[in-house]
Design an enzyme around this catalytic site. Sequence first.
Site, mmCIF file in Angstrom:
data_model
loop_
_atom_site.group_PDB
_atom_site.id
_atom_site.type_symbol
_atom_site.label_atom_id
_atom_site.label_comp_id
_atom_site.label_asym_id
_atom_site.label_seq_id
_atom_site.Cartn_x
_atom_site.Cartn_y
_atom_site.Cartn_z
ATOM 1 N NE ARG A 178 -2.997 0.122 3.271
ATOM 2 C CZ ARG A 178 -2.403 0.516 4.413
ATOM 3 N NH1 ARG A 178 -1.933 1.751 4.518
ATOM 4 N NH2 ARG A 178 -2.273 -0.302 5.427
ATOM 5 C CE1 TYR A 219 -17.112 13.170 -14.187
ATOM 6 C CE2 TYR A 219 -16.068 13.296 -12.050
ATOM 7 C CZ TYR A 219 -16.698 12.563 -13.034
ATOM 8 O OH TYR A 219 -16.910 11.237 -12.844
ATOM 9 C CG ASP A 257 -10.226 17.682 -13.666
ATOM 10 O OD1 ASP A 257 -9.596 17.158 -14.608
ATOM 11 O OD2 ASP A 257 -11.268 17.194 -13.193
ATOM 12 C CE LYS A 289 -13.282 9.812 -17.536
ATOM 13 N NZ LYS A 289 -13.555 11.049 -16.826
HETATM 14 C C1 LIG Z 1 -13.961 11.399 -15.538
HETATM 15 C C2 LIG Z 1 -13.525 12.674 -14.928
HETATM 16 C C3 LIG Z 1 -13.120 12.725 -13.578
HETATM 17 C C4 LIG Z 1 -13.188 11.519 -12.656
HETATM 18 O O1 LIG Z 1 -12.330 10.510 -13.033
HETATM 19 P P1 LIG Z 1 -12.591 8.943 -12.716
HETATM 20 O O2 LIG Z 1 -11.364 8.305 -13.228
HETATM 21 O O3 LIG Z 1 -13.858 8.556 -13.436
HETATM 22 O O4 LIG Z 1 -12.764 8.818 -11.250
HETATM 23 C C5 LIG Z 1 -12.675 13.932 -13.081
HETATM 24 N N1 LIG Z 1 -12.638 15.044 -13.853
HETATM 25 C C6 LIG Z 1 -13.040 15.035 -15.128
HETATM 26 C C7 LIG Z 1 -12.984 16.300 -15.920
HETATM 27 C C8 LIG Z 1 -13.498 13.854 -15.717
HETATM 28 O O5 LIG Z 1 -13.908 13.872 -16.997
#
Ligand SMILES: *Cc1c(COP(=O)(O)O)cnc(C)c1O
Length: 374
Positions: free
Chosen positions: A48, A99, A170, A195
Amino acid sequence: MDSKQPHLRPETIAITAGRPEVGADSALNPPISLNSTYVAGGPIGYGRYGNETWTALEVAISALEGGKSLSYSSGMAAISAVFSTLPVGAKVVASDQGYSGIMTLLGTLTAAKKISAKFVKITDTAEVIAALDGADLLWLESPTNPSLNIADLPTLIKEAKSRNILVTVDNTFATALIQQPLAMGADIVMNSVSKYLAGHSDVLLGSLSTNDPLQYKALEEARKFNGSIPGPFEAWLALRGIRTFPLRFQRASENALELAKRLSQHPLVTRVRYPGLPTDPEHAKAKAFMKGFGAIVSFEFAGDVAATDKVCESSKIVTYSTSLGGVESLWERRRRWPLESASVPESLIRLSVGCEDVDDLWADINAALLAAKK
Ligand SMILES: *Cc1c(COP(=O)(O)O)cnc(C)c1O
């Protein structure tokens, strides 16, 4: 293959970073290290606390974002790690649309009196600056999911840092290929690695990158003790995905611009949002600091909820599905999710453009639009 050579371009970094040392018969790819524990005396100790496969992935993300990186079990786990380091009562400034996961988390933490959040119109730079005094954290997402609003990152980061406010960006929609918030002075960059970086809709992972050693330590502790660790196989898949990330992102972005142009001309489409369109209200701002515009297009269909759902159901190549950033094109009516912000129009379709042939995509999209016409 030292990935930390700063002069390398991202196309090269994506392919070379995070590989094992080269020697006779050394492997080209890192192993998937399946170990919950390690022999005493080394820097890892327990599964961990660290893992060789995470490290390989983190080396690559670090080189792309320009800051030391930590991987987490999902994008939301990475986001939650940041919030878990804030003192109770921390004052957060954030966009009133972003988001849905972060919007929900901000709401939950506010309701539990753990933070207080001030929501601003992120496209209105003066309004954001006016909200900054006394804040502890400025949470930025740009372009926003799913409205594709643009925050003036260089200006907002500078204003927040001059007030000693922690700034997190982000970077999921833009990626390090088209904007590097750490170089603009942000403290932390977050990515949903699920993504574009991983890129094949087969992995959930997140990352945080920072150049501040104290932040890094706090975020690493958060990962250790929140237990939000990535799986070694997921880390391996994400690193494999990164090898083709610049190629995929470039192709998808080209497709996105072309589809945004064609959608703009379509009689059944009332509005298109894509920061790369010269007619987009945010185009000039985006162009001033972004090296590209990404591969998400949002548009509004000229029809009600049922008709808009019908568009999404009628395509054959574009899959009716949530998420984004994979090689395959996906779309959905965002408001089908009860958690999506009420400011997002009911007829808005978020299209994650993939790497298929653009004319095949257009034929499919056009046919779906016509199929839903009343
Ligand atoms: C999908 C997404 C997230 C969250 O990510 P996960 O991997 O699904 O937890 C955060 N910010 C944006 C802009 C996203 O498109």
